[in-house]
Enzyme design. Structure first.
Site, PDB file in Angstrom:
ATOM      1  N   GLU A 204       0.990  -1.201  -0.096  1.00  0.00           N
ATOM      2  CA  GLU A 204       0.048  -0.006  -0.255  1.00  0.00           C
ATOM      3  C   GLU A 204       1.028   1.282   0.026  1.00  0.00           C
ATOM      4  OE1 GLU A 204      -3.266   0.017  -0.082  1.00  0.00           O
ATOM      5  OE2 GLU A 204      -3.127  -2.002  -0.445  1.00  0.00           O
TER       6      GLU A 204
ATOM      7  N   SER B  50     -48.848 -29.957  39.210  1.00  0.00           N
ATOM      8  CA  SER B  50     -48.274 -30.431  40.658  1.00  0.00           C
ATOM      9  C   SER B  50     -46.997 -30.044  41.012  1.00  0.00           C
ATOM     10  CB  SER B  50     -48.594 -31.809  40.619  1.00  0.00           C
ATOM     11  OG  SER B  50     -49.826 -32.419  40.560  1.00  0.00           O
TER      12      SER B  50
END
Length: 835
Positions: free
Chosen positions: A113, A387
């Site tokens: 770059e 229950s």
């Protein structure tokens, strides 16, 4: 004197005129533009430009970094704080320091770059001229003219627009940044902000996406490949097609050549470096699959703590959750292996597990996929509890003057006028008019618990549920009637698990949570959860509740949990045919599993080939499989011994009869169902609570027909394991030969000989005409003889000294048996297995 004539000034041409006459006159554009004009114009423009640059430098300051550049993924970890569970992100970026980025990757990016990066002042005049020339030629072989510093400034401080003012600002800020910031820091910031395709920003997430490794572990070839892809990911990602692969190969070689040119590597190394394998993109929805529910729960908790969406998505938080990878894997495997497949369309399963005394949620199964079904079946679903609420009804009773020996209505139906519609037991079974709460829990006797709730008042029951962990919501308050004792209200699997965790922690309740720790982007601990459990039940209460639930496992409706092979307390629950539950705990972990169909209003009957879908079947097997795997490797821990709370309401032990209470079914009604399940099979006696008679398991009842007085010291679940001897059998009515010891709910020593016949199928003792003599020894003495003739006749055996002596001897033996722990009991003594 000179005689030369004076010049004629009037005829001499002027100098200026002569000059003008000797020069060709300019015409057209030459009259306006010339070298002088150009020179002065160029100089003026240069000075103007210099002045503009000076003004720009004076006026343009380095701004604050933009939100995009500082956006960082928030990562959620499992409870070990190291293994990643998932992440939240607007941009998938994880920032790393320059020391974590390999030197080879730094060199490769510079070579690709900006080869003058370490020498330039933030911009490159030659690079800009080269880029301009390439643009005129229609070529881009040399790349753009921006330096790494300029790209960094654009990404970190500015926007992506293409205006001239943005370019000017970019140039000025780049020069300023280059003067003030170290090159390594500029390179690190650049590599953490640059886009790498695949939704990734920065080298860390890119490295994981392309190579499945952390950036610190990249080698030379992978570094060069990543630098090659960086230029344009959509064009150079080699997995996107053959054209991309060809471009990638050329760019990869360009990067290696650049590294040779910059002196990073030599030519031999470059020649030996082969392009690495690049992984294809794995497109995974972060909320996909069953673990997506866990991330949703963490996100919701962060929002509730005050974090906003932006902080969660971009704040770079490191969140350690409470979820255990081991326990969650156990949950997923248990669901997969144990769920029914026959007639199972629309069946939904919720599972949640909570750490007692702490409230940490360690596992949740809310459905197969959080994207396809955002509704969490363990958190959002509120099926009726059935229950599974009974342990909290029992806790309320123990707090209000009752004990495990207190007696309530056990036959079906239970229909006092003030109750409204009658309440029935499962299968409409009868267990006797007066059953102990211990027995009622073991066999999940609805009528006994509704009877207890009527005496306590439904508000007292609801208060117990809320203290344990049930939400105090409208649904619960709408069920303020005695039926709340059998679970007509709804609750989530998570809240149910936390309520059972309250029992497991001996009465300490802690709210559930999923976030244990938060570390901010700077590494500082922003939050650390501190558990602050609150005592909501006394230890004596929960010790007796836990004991009753271990009895439910040992010989009641929750027997499937015995496969866990460690101390465990559990309870089943169903509501009509719509829900089926299994909930329970060990000292280390509480969990709850619920099955329902559709929105909870569709019948489960027929699922898995079961005519009646019960909590002890698929839910129980799922729960047991989960707990077994989740607790693997953890030490076995014992529950505390029962407290044996004594009742204070005149309804505790003693004889068969309760004190008279108004508006209860007539005690003279249905005498022949006083002792257990009506019509015991094969003419055999009931024994006691699923006891065994002559080797066959009998589900009959205790609380049989004989009148007893005194203190109950005998076992409650033994039921007789050997022919000829009854352990805990209670005058059941079967033909008896041999000695009867340790009678259930006894207390009076009986002497005399029983002669006559028993009917054998009513559960009542027939022909019991002997004379009661002696004191409260907790045993029944006397020889019983006779045959089952189907009538109730018999003769009174004469009283004698021999029979009294036999009574004393047998009473002494009974005291020895009665000394066995109620937890161990005769059955445990016979089997060698302590409960």
């Amino acid at each position: 004197m000179s005689t030369e004539p004076e010049p004629d000034h009037e005829t001499r041409p002027e100098k200026g005129a002569r000059y003008r006459a000797g020069r060709r006159k300019r015409t057209g554009w030459r009259r306006v533009f010339n070298w002088k004009v150009f020179g002065f114009t160029a100089l003026g423009m240069l000075l103007l430009g210099a002045g503009a640059v000076g003004v720009a430098f004076a006026m343009i300051d380095v701004p604050e970094p933009n939100d995009f550049s500082t956006s960082e993924t928030s990562i959620v970890y499992w409870d070990d704080g190291e293994t990643e569970l998932g992440r939240f992100s607007a941009e998938n970026r994880e920032i790393v320091g320059i020391e974590e980025i390999p030197q080879t990757l730094q060199q490769a990016v510079v070579a690709a770059e900006d080869r003058s990066f370490y020498e330039n002042s933030g911009f490159s005049a030659t690079g800009m001229i080269r880029a301009g020339w390439d643009a005129l030629r229609g070529s881009s072989s040399g790349g753009g003219g921006s330096t790494i510093t300029q790209q960094y400034v654009k990404n970190y401080y500015l926007t992506q627009d293409r205006s001239y003012t943005r370019k000017l600002r970019e140039l000025v800020i780049s020069v300023k940044i280059d003067q003030d910031v170290d090159k390594d820091q500029i390179l690190a910031d650049y590599l953490n902000t640059i886009w790498f395709g695949r939704g990734t920003y920065g080298v860390q997430t890119a490295s994981r996406s392309y190579f499945g490794a952390d950036v610190a572990d990249l080698d030379l070839a992978q570094s060069a490949a990543l630098a090659a892809i960086l230029r344009s990911p959509t064009r150079y990602d080699p997995t996107l097609g053959p054209e991309n692969a060809e471009r990638f190969a050329q760019r990869f070689q360009y990067v290696l050549d650049g590294m040779v040119a910059t002196g990073a590597i030599d030519e031999a190394t470059a020649a030996d470096t082969v392009a690495p394998e690049v992984l294809p993109e794995q497109q995974v929805n972060r909320y996909g699959g069953p673990n997506g529910y866990l991330l949703m729960m963490v996100r919701d908790e962060l929002l509730a703590m005050g974090y906003d969406e932006q902080e969660i998505e971009t704040g770079g938080l490191r969140v350690t959750s409470t979820f255990s990878a081991v326990a969650q894997t156990a949950a997923l495997r248990a669901i997969e292996e144990e769920r029914p497949t026959e007639d199972a369309d629309g069946v939904r399963i919720g599972l949640a597990a909570v750490r007692p005394g702490d409230g940490a949620v360690v596992a949740v199964y809310g459905g197969p996929d959080a994207v396809a079904q955002s509704y969490n079946d363990a958190v959002d679903a509120i099926p009726q509890a059935g229950s599974t609420v009974k342990p909290f009804v029992l806790a309320a009773g123990l707090e209000n003057g009752y004990s495990l020996r207190s007696r309530f209505w056990g036959n079906s139906p239970f229909d006092p006028p003030e109750l409204g519609p009658p309440v029935n037991n499962q299968g409409n079974r009868d267990y006797g008019r007066n059953v102990t709460l211990e027995r009622a829990m073991e066999n999940s006797i609805n009528t006994a618990f509704v009877d207890l709730a009527m005496e306590l008042g439904p508000e007292t029951v609801v208060d117990s549920l809320v203290r344990a962990g049930f939400p105090d919501d409208e649904q619960l308050q709408a069920n303020l009637n005695p039926r709340v004792a059998i679970g007509i209200g709804g609750v989530s699997a998570l809240n149910m698990a936390n309520s059972y965790a309250t029992l497991a922690s001996q009465g300490l309740h802690a709210g559930t949570y999923t976030v244990r720790q938060i570390v901010d982007r700077d590494g500082a601990v922003a939050f650390e959860h501190e558990a602050a459990p609150e005592r909501v039940f006394e230890e004596d209460v929960t010790r007796d509740v836990t004991y009753s639930l271990t009895e439910t496992v040992d010989g009641g409706t929750a027997e499937v949990a015995r496969d866990l092979d460690r101390p465990v307390a559990a309870k089943t629950g169903t509501h009509d045919d719509l829900t089926a539950w299994f909930s329970g705990y060990t000292p280390q972990l509480a969990a709850s599993v619920v099955y329902f169909r559709g929105d909870g209003t569709e019948s489960l009957d027929g699922v898995g080939g079961m005519e009646s879908f019960s909590g002890g079947a698929y839910p129980g097997r799922t729960w047991t499989a989960f707990m077994e795997a989740a607790l693997e490797g953890q030490p076995e821990e014992e529950f505390p011994e029962p407290a044996n709370i004594r009742g204070e309401n005149g309804n505790d032990g003693g004889g068969d009869e309760r004190p008279e209470r108004p508006n209860r079914p007539d005690d003279d009604d249905d005498d022949e169902n006083d002792g257990g399940e009506r019509g015991e099979e094969n003419g055999g006696g009931n024994g006691d609570e699923n006891g065994e008679e002559n080797g066959a398991e009998q589900p009959g009842g205790d609380e049989s027909g004989a009148t007893e007085s005194g203190t109950e010291t005998g076992g409650d679940e033994s039921g007789g394991a050997e022919p000829g001897t009854e352990w805990g059998g209670d005058e059941s009515g079967a033909t008896e030969s041999g000695t009867e010891t340790g009678g259930d709910e006894s207390g009076a020593t009986e002497s005399g000989t029983d002669s006559g016949t028993d009917t054998g199928d009513t559960g009542d003792t027939s022909g019991d005409t002997g004379t009661d003599a002696g004191t409260d020894t907790g045993a029944e003495g006397g020889a019983e003889s006779g045959t089952d003739a189907g009538d109730e006749s018999g003769t009174t055996a004469p009283d004698s000294r021999a029979s009294q002596a036999a009574v004393l001897l047998l009473g002494a033996g009974a005291l020895t048996v009665g000394g066995l722990s109620r937890r161990g009991g005769p059955r445990a003594w016979l089997s060698g297995r302590r409960r």
